[in-house]
Design an enzyme around this catalytic site. Structure first.
Site, mmCIF file in Angstrom:
data_model
loop_
_atom_site.group_PDB
_atom_site.id
_atom_site.type_symbol
_atom_site.label_atom_id
_atom_site.label_comp_id
_atom_site.label_asym_id
_atom_site.label_seq_id
_atom_site.Cartn_x
_atom_site.Cartn_y
_atom_site.Cartn_z
ATOM 1 C CG ASP A 1 -0.115 -0.090 2.524
ATOM 2 O OD1 ASP A 1 0.795 -0.941 2.582
ATOM 3 O OD2 ASP A 1 -0.375 0.681 3.461
ATOM 4 C CD GLU A 2 -1.151 4.581 2.919
ATOM 5 O OE1 GLU A 2 -2.096 5.321 3.181
ATOM 6 O OE2 GLU A 2 -0.415 4.083 3.786
HETATM 7 C C1 TNX Z 1 -3.808 3.841 5.703
HETATM 8 S S1 TNX Z 1 -4.918 1.328 4.803
HETATM 9 C C2 TNX Z 1 -2.822 2.874 5.756
HETATM 10 C C3 TNX Z 1 -2.050 2.705 7.003
HETATM 11 C C4 TNX Z 1 -2.453 3.681 8.061
HETATM 12 C C5 TNX Z 1 -3.931 3.868 8.053
HETATM 13 C C6 TNX Z 1 -4.420 4.762 9.134
HETATM 14 C C7 TNX Z 1 -3.534 1.092 4.382
HETATM 15 C C8 TNX Z 1 -3.380 -0.049 3.536
HETATM 16 N N1 TNX Z 1 -2.590 1.943 4.776
HETATM 17 O O1 TNX Z 1 -0.681 2.801 6.718
HETATM 18 O O2 TNX Z 1 -2.037 3.205 9.286
HETATM 19 O O3 TNX Z 1 -4.319 4.391 6.810
HETATM 20 O O4 TNX Z 1 -5.813 4.793 9.186
#
Ligand code: TNX
Length: 525
Positions: free
Chosen positions: A337-338
């Protein structure tokens, strides 16, 4: 002595009944359909009488090899802690036996789902049928919920816990019913994780996903790369001391979960969310990302592994290999993710290479929905959290999807404006909103057959101990249990909130710090 067949069960019961002169017990009229079970079973039929659980009750199980005796022992322990009664498992009780709980392995076609079970409650016996020990274990959770808080001390000369008679036919809607615990942003002890597992088991969850690494911390011992925990494990959000699980401790968590028929899914998040790993071993770090340093803030999207270096993949082969070797479950979660500091072409190359590594170690890869951008095997699983188009792409590829829409299932979102802990980037999630949605229709056009199940993730930026964890998880987690298990036609907020209020004695007995939302009339019980 172990009785292996139902015929023997009947014979034993008859002998017991005939040896002692049994007085008819005058039970008050009961209603099995009125017991506030969560998750609500597929079918409940009431017959108005009762089974009296007391000191003259014993548990017998069939088929020791398939784990049925262990399930019987679990039930006996739970009866002991709820009522104080000692109920023997598979041992003869010489004349004092009047009632039996029989946990029976059955190959009935009605029990095709491995977690299905049937319970028949009569005056002298409770018969719990299941094909597998997992099914029997789920049925045992129903039995625990059927035991009243208080005994009736006027029916016989001994206290008796009156269980309404009738029949329950049950099986889960989804194969995958999970929660995730982020032990990276803040570290949680083995004891805290075990307590969470106990709560999951009571509500029939079957999966716990552990988010074991992130920018702020690396939480699992890797013997071939010791600095991951020495350096990467020594911090957390807010500047606390962090921590990590040794492989022995991780195995202990896995075994504790397995005893409750819960599978652990380990996650090593990559190629982003890797600051702690790159701080420990700087060769992993991509020059395009921010230089690693101890991070105790809550930012995301600034770190990345170098997708072009062979040494990164041999490192990952070791890491995945060591964790896979101590993880009996079928899945390995690679995060994904991200990864905002990874070039898109590098990201795709990276995910495709890591998929091969995971498969080499005989695991199915799971990753957050962004991984659907890569060309993946249909055996890999997409974990939906924010982008419907990735869930649809995964389904087209033949992959299964786990449903964790942030706006509905993120346990780290605040309940409301007065919530003590939590974030709010995906909105507030009050207890009713958490419950009132349908995982099967949430993503428009996603075929039902593509949905593996649901998971409620608990990110831990704002929580650092068991009490705070419980505040965010409970009672919303209980609603996700029902969404994952019960047929859609049973899902009704007004009916559910009454049953939720009735969970208070359990939550209090377990000392679970639930959030007493005003949406539920907690005093009703
Ligand atoms: C998004 S959801 C993230 C996390 C964070 C979270 C906080 C996701 C796959 N990644 O790294 O902790 O939001 O709500």
């Amino acid at each position: 002595m172990i009785y292996r067949s139902i015929l023997l069960f009947v014979a034993v019961l008859c002998t017991a009944a005939c040896q002692t002169e049994k007085k008819e017990i005058n039970f008050p009229k009961t209603d099995l359909t009125g017991v506030p079970l969560i998750p609500k079973p597929i079918k409940t039929i009431s017959t108005g009488s009762a089974f009296g659980l007391d000191a003259k009750t014993a548990i017998f199980t069939s088929n020791k090899d398939a784990g049925f005796e262990k399930v019987g022992e679990f039930l006996s322990e739970q009866i002991k802690s709820k009522t104080g009664l000692h109920v023997a498992v598979n041992s003869s009780t010489e004349g004092t036996l009047e009632r039996l709980i029989y946990i029976n392995q059955s190959d009935s076609v009605d029990l095709e789902n491995p977690e299905a079970y049937q319970i028949y409650i009569k005056k002298d016996s409770i018969l719990l049928n299941a094909k597998t020990a997992a099914g029997a274990f789920r049925g045992v959770q129903t039995l625990r919920q059927l035991i009243p808080e208080k005994s009736n001390d006027t029916l016989t000369d001994q206290p008796m816990w009156v269980i309404p008679s009738g029949k329950i036919i049950d099986a889960p809607k989804f194969e995958y019913r999970g929660s995730m615990l982020d032990v990276a942003r803040h570290f949680f002890t083995v004891e805290e994780v075990k307590k969470y597992i106990d709560g999951l088991a009571y509500y029939k969850f079957n999966t716990l996903h552990l988010h074991l690494s992130d920018d702020q911390g690396w939480r699992i011992e890797i013997k071939s790369w010791p600095k991951l925990t020495e350096i990467g494990g020594a911090s957390e959000v807010g500047g606390g001391e962090g921590g990590f699980y040794t492989q022995e401790q991780y195995k202990d968590i896995v075994a504790y979960a397995a005893d409750r028929h819960i599978t652990i899914i380990p996650e090593i998040d990559m190629p982003g969310h890797t600051n702690a790993a790159s701080l420990s071993y700087p060769f992993l770090h991509s020059a395009n990302a921010e230089t690693p340093r101890v991070r105790t803030d809550m930012k995301v999207g600034y770190s990345s592994f170098d997708a072009k270096k062979d040494t990164v993949y041999s490192f990952l082969d070791d890491v995945v290999g060591e964790i896979a070797a101590i993880t009996p479950g079928p899945y390995f979660h690679i995060g994904g993710d991200e990864s905002h500091a990874t070039k898109k072409s590098d990201y795709i190359l990276f995910i495709e290479k890591v998929e091969k590594i995971v498969r080499k170690h005989n695991k199915r890869m799971v990753g957050w929905n962004e991984i659907a951008q890569a060309n993946l095997s249909s055996g890999s699983v997409i974990h939906f959290w924010n982008k419907p188009e990735y869930a649809l792409k995964a389904a087209e590829n033949g992959s299964k999807v786990i449903m964790s829409p942030a706006k509905k299932t993120y346990l780290d979102m605040k309940y409301d404006s007065i919530s003590e802990y939590g974030l709010d980037w995906a909105g507030h999630i009050p207890v009713d909103i958490a419950y009132k949605w349908d995982p099967e229709t949430y993503v428009d056009g996603l075929p039902k057959q593509s949905i593996l199940g649901i998971e409620a993730p608990l990110w831990s930026e704002t929580i650092s101990n068991g009490t705070e964890l419980e505040y965010l998880a409970f009672p919303r987690l209980i609603g996700y249990a029902e969404l994952g298990w019960s047929p859609s036609e049973h899902l009704d907020w007004n009916d559910y909130k009454e049953r939720l209020a009735a969970q208070v004695p359990y939550l209090e007995a377990m000392q679970i710090n639930y959030y007493p939302t005003k949406l539920v009339d907690w005093n009703k019980e």
